[in-house]
Write a protein that holds these residues in place. Sequence first.
Motif, PDB file in Angstrom:
ATOM      1  N   PHE A  71      37.184  28.823  57.106  1.00 51.34           N
ATOM      2  CA  PHE A  71      38.552  28.371  56.916  1.00 51.34           C
ATOM      3  C   PHE A  71      39.576  29.478  56.737  1.00 51.34           C
ATOM      4  CE2 PHE A  71      36.408  24.301  56.005  1.00 51.34           C
ATOM      5  CZ  PHE A  71      37.087  23.528  56.931  1.00 51.34           C
ATOM      6  N   THR A  72      39.153  30.660  56.324  1.00 51.01           N
ATOM      7  CA  THR A  72      40.098  31.773  56.300  1.00 51.01           C
ATOM      8  C   THR A  72      40.614  32.034  57.708  1.00 51.01           C
ATOM      9  OG1 THR A  72      39.016  32.795  54.405  1.00 51.01           O
ATOM     10  CG2 THR A  72      40.410  34.213  55.755  1.00 51.01           C
ATOM     11  N   SER A  73      39.683  32.098  58.650  1.00 47.37           N
ATOM     12  CA  SER A  73      40.061  32.285  60.059  1.00 47.37           C
ATOM     13  C   SER A  73      40.875  31.105  60.569  1.00 47.37           C
ATOM     14  CB  SER A  73      38.801  32.460  60.904  1.00 47.37           C
ATOM     15  OG  SER A  73      39.111  32.491  62.276  1.00 47.37           O
ATOM     16  N   TYR A  74      40.494  29.908  60.160  1.00 44.33           N
ATOM     17  CA  TYR A  74      41.196  28.694  60.597  1.00 44.33           C
ATOM     18  C   TYR A  74      42.668  28.743  60.206  1.00 44.33           C
ATOM     19  CZ  TYR A  74      42.352  23.680  60.838  1.00 44.33           C
ATOM     20  OH  TYR A  74      42.946  22.476  61.112  1.00 44.33           O
ATOM     21  N   PHE A  75      42.953  29.018  58.947  1.00 39.69           N
ATOM     22  CA  PHE A  75      44.346  29.045  58.493  1.00 39.69           C
ATOM     23  C   PHE A  75      45.103  30.260  59.044  1.00 39.69           C
ATOM     24  CE2 PHE A  75      42.860  25.960  55.335  1.00 39.69           C
ATOM     25  CZ  PHE A  75      43.925  25.062  55.348  1.00 39.69           C
ATOM     26  N   ASN A  76      44.400  31.353  59.266  1.00 34.03           N
ATOM     27  CA  ASN A  76      45.059  32.523  59.855  1.00 34.03           C
ATOM     28  C   ASN A  76      45.497  32.269  61.295  1.00 34.03           C
ATOM     29  OD1 ASN A  76      44.865  34.083  57.555  1.00 34.03           O
ATOM     30  ND2 ASN A  76      42.977  35.106  58.180  1.00 34.03           N
ATOM     31  N   ARG A  77      44.822  31.361  61.971  1.00 31.43           N
ATOM     32  CA  ARG A  77      45.148  31.050  63.365  1.00 31.43           C
ATOM     33  C   ARG A  77      46.224  29.972  63.504  1.00 31.43           C
ATOM     34  NH1 ARG A  77      39.195  30.552  66.257  1.00 31.43           N
ATOM     35  NH2 ARG A  77      38.718  32.772  66.328  1.00 31.43           N
ATOM     36  N   MET A  78      46.654  29.416  62.417  1.00 28.04           N
ATOM     37  CA  MET A  78      47.615  28.314  62.471  1.00 28.04           C
ATOM     38  C   MET A  78      48.921  28.777  63.107  1.00 28.04           C
ATOM     39  SD  MET A  78      47.046  25.181  61.270  1.00 28.04           S
ATOM     40  CE  MET A  78      46.003  25.417  59.828  1.00 28.04           C
ATOM     41  N   TYR A  79      49.458  27.977  64.011  1.00 27.82           N
ATOM     42  CA  TYR A  79      50.742  28.305  64.640  1.00 27.82           C
ATOM     43  C   TYR A  79      51.517  27.026  64.905  1.00 27.82           C
ATOM     44  CZ  TYR A  79      48.402  27.142  69.083  1.00 27.82           C
ATOM     45  OH  TYR A  79      47.724  26.504  70.098  1.00 27.82           O
TER      46      TYR A  79
END
Length: 277
Positions: free
Chosen positions: A241-249
Amino acid sequence: MKSFLVRVCLFFGCLLLLTYAVYYLELYAYFLPNKEVFDAIKESKKKKEKVRTLIIGDSVGRQLFNDAKVELPDTLLSLSCNQAIDLVGQYLLLKNFLDNNSSVQKVYLFYNPFSFKNNLDHKFTYNYFIKPFYKKEYMPSLNQEVLRQVHKIPYYKLADFPPVAITFWTPDVQQDTTSQKLFLSEISAGYIKKMQDLTRSRNISFEIVPPPLKISRKQQVNDLYELAKPEKYPELFSDLFTSYFNRMYYLPDSLYVDGMHFKRPEKYTHLALQKSF
């Protein structure tokens, strides 16, 4: 009077025969609103030897990657259908496909952040999950929490009864408000772990990626991030989820027809592939 009763019996007899024919020939899977789920199940059981990258996910993924207007490489396949099947349904589609195809190298769960709280406790559970997936073939993959939730749904035992199965009748469901205050429900957490274990056992990479979201929902996403604290979900959060939220656009609201779906989804497929994958 006798001839009238005979005609009535014949009418209902023919209607019953037609009902069973529609059920056993699975014709209902072509016209009910949940047809995309049945389509995804059928697709998940096919041999696709060229596929290296598999996408599973919700209806935004279906908009972006399953539309006939969108040309994707034959090494990429999307089984995206609807968030209403919850993550247990997504897992079952994934398992179906991996059991039939050994060529997959990468799996992406393309999923909006507002649906991880789903816990098979909403009005769509009956038609989108119970009818397609509460079957003998899937029972070994359903954990105790899934069974408990299904058994709370009124008339769940009738879901496979032909006169009910071929309609879109839905019983009233009392939603558990406690799950709505979570980022990740118990079922979601359990089946993300199952996805991790399944893909890891086959040396397949697994990631969760976000769809493009309306800019007006940015604060809602920030609020979800506060609920998704690493200390609450240490293993899942650190891995996924760290990667998930970092990819949010985010994109302008004017591009959307509602809270999640695009007016012209084919125009944003390549952007989603570039940003999310």
